[in-house]
Design an enzyme around this catalytic site. Structure first.
Site, PDB file in Angstrom:
ATOM      1  N   HIS A 128       0.826  -1.211   0.000  1.00 56.50           N
ATOM      2  CA  HIS A 128       0.000   0.000   0.000  1.00 56.50           C
ATOM      3  C   HIS A 128       0.855   1.254   0.000  1.00 56.50           C
ATOM      4  O   HIS A 128       0.505   2.247  -0.634  1.00 56.50           O
ATOM      5  CB  HIS A 128      -0.944  -0.016   1.211  1.00 56.50           C
ATOM      6  CG  HIS A 128      -1.673   1.276   1.355  1.00 56.50           C
ATOM      7  ND1 HIS A 128      -2.580   1.700   0.414  1.00 56.50           N
ATOM      8  CD2 HIS A 128      -1.591   2.257   2.283  1.00 56.50           C
ATOM      9  CE1 HIS A 128      -3.044   2.885   0.779  1.00 56.50           C
ATOM     10  NE2 HIS A 128      -2.461   3.235   1.898  1.00 56.50           N
ATOM     11  N   ASP A 166      -8.091   7.856  -5.574  1.00 58.94           N
ATOM     12  CA  ASP A 166      -7.759   8.826  -4.520  1.00 58.94           C
ATOM     13  C   ASP A 166      -6.344   9.341  -4.770  1.00 58.94           C
ATOM     14  O   ASP A 166      -5.618   8.814  -5.632  1.00 58.94           O
ATOM     15  CB  ASP A 166      -7.916   8.217  -3.112  1.00 58.94           C
ATOM     16  CG  ASP A 166      -7.087   6.962  -2.904  1.00 58.94           C
ATOM     17  OD1 ASP A 166      -6.027   6.821  -3.552  1.00 58.94           O
ATOM     18  OD2 ASP A 166      -7.483   6.105  -2.093  1.00 58.94           O
ATOM     19  N   LYS A 189     -10.853  11.729  -2.708  1.00 61.32           N
ATOM     20  CA  LYS A 189     -11.710  10.912  -1.830  1.00 61.32           C
ATOM     21  C   LYS A 189     -11.572  11.345  -0.377  1.00 61.32           C
ATOM     22  O   LYS A 189     -10.502  11.733   0.067  1.00 61.32           O
ATOM     23  CB  LYS A 189     -11.271   9.442  -1.993  1.00 61.32           C
ATOM     24  CG  LYS A 189     -11.649   8.502  -0.893  1.00 61.32           C
ATOM     25  CD  LYS A 189     -11.082   7.109  -1.144  1.00 61.32           C
ATOM     26  CE  LYS A 189     -10.030   6.727  -0.126  1.00 61.32           C
ATOM     27  NZ  LYS A 189      -9.539   5.348  -0.226  1.00 61.32           N
ATOM     28  N   ARG A 191     -12.392   9.570   3.350  1.00 62.63           N
ATOM     29  CA  ARG A 191     -12.864   8.339   4.003  1.00 62.63           C
ATOM     30  C   ARG A 191     -13.712   8.704   5.203  1.00 62.63           C
ATOM     31  O   ARG A 191     -13.301   9.461   6.075  1.00 62.63           O
ATOM     32  CB  ARG A 191     -11.676   7.453   4.414  1.00 62.63           C
ATOM     33  CG  ARG A 191     -12.117   6.106   4.991  1.00 62.63           C
ATOM     34  CD  ARG A 191     -10.990   5.095   5.103  1.00 62.63           C
ATOM     35  NE  ARG A 191     -10.637   4.436   3.853  1.00 62.63           N
ATOM     36  CZ  ARG A 191     -11.339   3.457   3.292  1.00 62.63           C
ATOM     37  NH1 ARG A 191     -12.461   3.040   3.844  1.00 62.63           N
ATOM     38  NH2 ARG A 191     -10.929   2.909   2.168  1.00 62.63           N
TER      39      ARG A 191
HETATM   40  C1  R5P Z   1      -6.535   3.232   0.385  1.00 63.47           C
HETATM   41  O1  R5P Z   1      -5.876   4.248   0.422  1.00 63.47           O
HETATM   42  C2  R5P Z   1      -6.228   2.076  -0.530  1.00 63.47           C
HETATM   43  O2  R5P Z   1      -5.329   2.431  -1.539  1.00 63.47           O
HETATM   44  C3  R5P Z   1      -7.493   1.537  -1.154  1.00 63.47           C
HETATM   45  O3  R5P Z   1      -8.071   2.535  -1.946  1.00 63.47           O
HETATM   46  C4  R5P Z   1      -8.480   1.150  -0.104  1.00 63.47           C
HETATM   47  O4  R5P Z   1      -7.834   0.572   0.978  1.00 63.47           O
HETATM   48  C5  R5P Z   1      -9.485   0.191  -0.644  1.00 63.47           C
HETATM   49  O5  R5P Z   1     -10.352  -0.154   0.391  1.00 63.47           O
HETATM   50  P1  R5P Z   1     -11.906  -0.246   0.131  1.00 63.47           P
HETATM   51  O6  R5P Z   1     -12.092  -1.174  -1.042  1.00 63.47           O
HETATM   52  O7  R5P Z   1     -12.475  -0.796   1.397  1.00 63.47           O
HETATM   53  O8  R5P Z   1     -12.392   1.150  -0.151  1.00 63.47           O
END
Ligand code: R5P
Length: 310
Positions: A128, A166, A189, A191
């Protein structure tokens, strides 16, 4: 030093395919499970060997972390000369810093534990965050599956924009953009919770274009769903294609991705994919990448063209 590839129970198919690609058979490893759920892996006959433990940390994540630690310890105690943990998917990588007081830094804890259990080196795929390398107590190689995924996507339409869902995925989108020779856009984005996000705006040209959303991972699908909604609202045409290295597909992910907004989802097999009759998921195997990297590391050859950069 003989090359040995060992695995536990987290992703036998991938480990076997990686071993095939490296030109060896999987080395036997027994994983006994006690009635209370405790695991007891046993690896024999590796004294003086160059051992690679191929072990994905997909769900159930915490059980797989404990199994990884026990496997590493078993190899070290069995006298392996060098132990490399090959972790196609590293869980807790999103916990690379505290977002509010009182939290733990999960990524650091997992990496420290792998080093303490016996890993001399770590190999991961599209983690990540690249910050993981600096947190690792032992040398880490960060492989990338992006060229493999881009190769699988080479037939996309000429008018496709590559979109990061994002800001954190902007560099990743640029890598896809340069491999596929397409323009890049970014969704902003926010969260709201672990399973909810809101897409606020789109930076870049998506009106009248088809879109390929790219991310490092799909967990609940919230990020991809919100980003696709923003693309449609900003005039993108056709159903949205999605590509990500790690397809965890937990919770409501498959429901979200079964919407007609999506055309297909391309992921790798770093994590075992669930059955998904309603979602067209295409799987690209990272086994050749792992096998190639393991072979080169065993022979002390450079990995440069297999590594994540930027
Ligand atoms: C977050 O910064 C990661 O790069 C992914 O975008 C994220 O973790 C994906 O998680 P979800 O599918 O639950 O939105």
């Amino acid at each position: 030093m003989a090359l040995r590839i060992v695995t536990g129970t987290s992703h036998l198919e991938l480990a076997r395919a990686a071993a095939d690609a490296a030109g060896v058979s999987l080395w036997p490893c027994e994983v006994e499970r006690f009635p209370d759920g405790e695991m007891r892996p046993a690896v024999g006959g590796v004294r003086g060997d160059d051992v690679f433990v191929v072990h994905s940390l997909g769900p159930p994540i915490d059980a797989h972390i404990v199994e990884m630690l026990l496997l590493l310890d078993a190899c070290r105690r069995a006298g392996a000369a060098r132990v490399t943990a090959v972790l196609p998917y590293v869980a807790y990588a999103r916990q690379d810093r505290r977002t509010r007081p009182g939290e733990a830094v999960g990524a650091r804890v997992v990496l420290d534990a792998a080093g303490a259990a016996g890993a001399d080196r770590l190999v991961v795929v599209d983690p990540h965050t690249a910050a993981l390398e600096a947190m690792s107590p032992v040398p880490m190689e960060m492989l990338t599956a992006v060229p493999l995924l881009a190769h699988a996507l080479r037939g996309i339409d000429d008018d496709t924009a590559i979109v990061a869902p994002d800001l954190g995925a902007a560099k990743l989108a640029e890598r896809y953009g340069s491999l596929l020779h397409r323009p890049v856009a970014v969704v902003r984005k926010v969260r709201l919770s672990g399973a909810e996000v809101k897409a606020e705006e789109v930076v870049g040209e998506v009106e009248g274009r088809r879109c390929l959303l790219v991310d490092d991972m799909i967990s609940t699908g919230a990020t991809i769903e919100a980003a696709a909604g923003a693309l449609v609202a900003h005039g993108a045409i056709g159903a949205v294609l999605v590509a990500a290295t790690h397809g965890l597909f937990v919770g409501p992910a498959l429901d979200r991705l079964s919407s007609p907004v999506f055309r297909s989802v391309v992921v790798t097999d770093t994590v075992r994919a669930p059955a998904s009759p309603n979602v067209p998921i295409k799987i690209v195997s990272v086994a050749p990448l792992l096998g190639d990297a393991i072979g080169r590391m065993h022979r002390d050859e450079p990995l440069d063209d297999l590594l994540m950069t930027g």
